[in-house]
Design an enzyme around this catalytic site. Structure first.
Site, PDB file in Angstrom:
ATOM      1  N   GLY A  79     -40.448 -30.927 -28.171  1.00 15.87           N
ATOM      2  CA  GLY A  79     -39.799 -30.164 -29.235  1.00 15.87           C
ATOM      3  C   GLY A  79     -38.340 -30.551 -29.342  1.00 15.87           C
ATOM      4  O   GLY A  79     -37.465 -29.696 -29.528  1.00 15.87           O
ATOM      5  N   ARG A 131     -35.187 -30.499 -32.977  1.00 11.62           N
ATOM      6  CA  ARG A 131     -34.383 -29.436 -33.577  1.00 11.62           C
ATOM      7  C   ARG A 131     -33.998 -28.400 -32.530  1.00 11.62           C
ATOM      8  O   ARG A 131     -34.527 -28.368 -31.430  1.00 11.62           O
ATOM      9  CB  ARG A 131     -35.172 -28.746 -34.698  1.00 11.62           C
ATOM     10  CG  ARG A 131     -35.479 -29.635 -35.888  1.00 11.62           C
ATOM     11  CD  ARG A 131     -36.232 -28.900 -36.971  1.00 11.62           C
ATOM     12  NE  ARG A 131     -37.575 -28.503 -36.533  1.00 11.62           N
ATOM     13  CZ  ARG A 131     -38.428 -27.812 -37.285  1.00 11.62           C
ATOM     14  NH1 ARG A 131     -38.064 -27.419 -38.488  1.00 11.62           N
ATOM     15  NH2 ARG A 131     -39.615 -27.509 -36.835  1.00 11.62           N
ATOM     16  N   SER A 176     -38.188 -17.526 -21.702  1.00 12.06           N
ATOM     17  CA  SER A 176     -37.571 -16.588 -22.634  1.00 12.06           C
ATOM     18  C   SER A 176     -37.362 -15.251 -21.938  1.00 12.06           C
ATOM     19  O   SER A 176     -38.069 -14.913 -20.980  1.00 12.06           O
ATOM     20  CB  SER A 176     -38.482 -16.385 -23.853  1.00 12.06           C
ATOM     21  OG  SER A 176     -38.056 -15.279 -24.631  1.00 12.06           O
ATOM     22  N   TYR A 234     -46.626 -14.149 -27.197  1.00  9.69           N
ATOM     23  CA  TYR A 234     -45.433 -14.938 -26.873  1.00  9.69           C
ATOM     24  C   TYR A 234     -44.924 -14.584 -25.481  1.00  9.69           C
ATOM     25  O   TYR A 234     -44.602 -15.466 -24.682  1.00  9.69           O
ATOM     26  CB  TYR A 234     -44.362 -14.679 -27.926  1.00  9.69           C
ATOM     27  CG  TYR A 234     -43.113 -15.518 -27.748  1.00  9.69           C
ATOM     28  CD1 TYR A 234     -43.106 -16.866 -28.087  1.00  9.69           C
ATOM     29  CD2 TYR A 234     -41.935 -14.950 -27.264  1.00  9.69           C
ATOM     30  CE1 TYR A 234     -41.955 -17.629 -27.941  1.00  9.69           C
ATOM     31  CE2 TYR A 234     -40.784 -15.708 -27.117  1.00  9.69           C
ATOM     32  CZ  TYR A 234     -40.798 -17.047 -27.455  1.00  9.69           C
ATOM     33  OH  TYR A 234     -39.665 -17.806 -27.300  1.00  9.69           O
TER      34      TYR A 234
END
Length: 247
Positions: free
Chosen positions: A17, A20, A147, A160
């Site tokens: 990834g 960006r 996260s 998630y």
């Protein structure tokens, strides 16, 4: 006293990834530290080409590699191509991720599977693919971009949060298994970094963060470079969240 931070000049980094957001910032940060960089992307070819040019302007080698990192065959093929072009992958940044957002009771098995495969399975497949060469040279860095959702549940949803919590378990396991072989394994758990993923979600506001602002991708990238430069930190989660979760 000699600094514990080691030069990364001549190392090769693979960032999933990487075209960006956090991935792009990490690619530039590691290139600035002397790394050659393999930029993985799935859909954003133009962005990937752009970051490759930016890295080359820093005087480092860079290539863009398209692959769906949730698919084992594509992962293995990409790793072989990176090794052929840039040599052994010394630093792996498992950054690829998605966050399908909808009311949690509307989530279905497809949302769950796609999120787990992209965020968690990919990290397993990539790590398994690069570790053998790291073990052979007795040096490597595994970095998992988790996260705050792994620690608090977050604001996106259970799919998630579970995928990001799984990354922490994966990171701990590799840290334990590889500690004596010169390979470190660590995670960064950001919260509300101002990327396209965050800007698209109208439920996510900067006032959720105690410091009162979104984080910057470059702040995460600095932490990645620091972890990669230190051989004594392993099995740890660096909480980069503006005070949302304190430990």
């Amino acid at each position: 006293m000699e600094s514990s931070l080691k030069s990364l000049t001549g190392k090769t980094a693979l960032i999933t990834g990487g075209s960006r957001g956090i991935g792009r910032a990490a690619a530039l940060s590691l290139a600035a530290q002397g790394c050659d960089v393999a930029v993985n992307y799935l859909n954003s070819e133009e962005d990937a080409t752009s970051i490759v040019r930016a890295i080359e302007e820093l005087g480092r080698r860079a290539y863009a590699f398209r692959a769906d990192v949730s698919r084992q065959q594509e992962v293995e093929s990409m790793v072989k191509k990176v090794q052929a072009e840039l040599g052994t992958i010394d630093i792996l940044v498992n950054n690829a991720g998605i966050n399908p957002s909808r009311p949690f009771l509307e989530l279905d098995a497809s949302d769950w599977s796609r999120t787990i495969e992209t965020n968690l399975t990919s990290a397993f497949l990539l790590s398994q693919a690069v570790i053998p060469a790291m073990r052979q040279q007795q040096w490597g860095r595994l970095v998992f971009i988790s996260s705050v959702a792994a620690q608090t549940g977050g604001v996106v949803g259970p799919h998630y949060a579970a995928s990001k919590a799984g990354m922490l378990g994966l990171m701990h396991s590799y840290a334990n298994l590889l500690a004596k072989e010169g390979i470190t394994s660590n995670a960064i758990a950001p919260a509300l970094i101002e990327t396209e993923m965050i800007r698209k979600n109208k439920n996510i506001r900067p006032d959720l963060i105690p410091v009162g602002r979104f984080g910057h991708a470059e702040e995460v990238a600095d932490a990645i470079a620091f972890i990669a430069s230190n051989g004594y930190i392993t099995g740890q989660t660096l909480n980069l969240n503006g005070g949302w979760y304190m430990s």
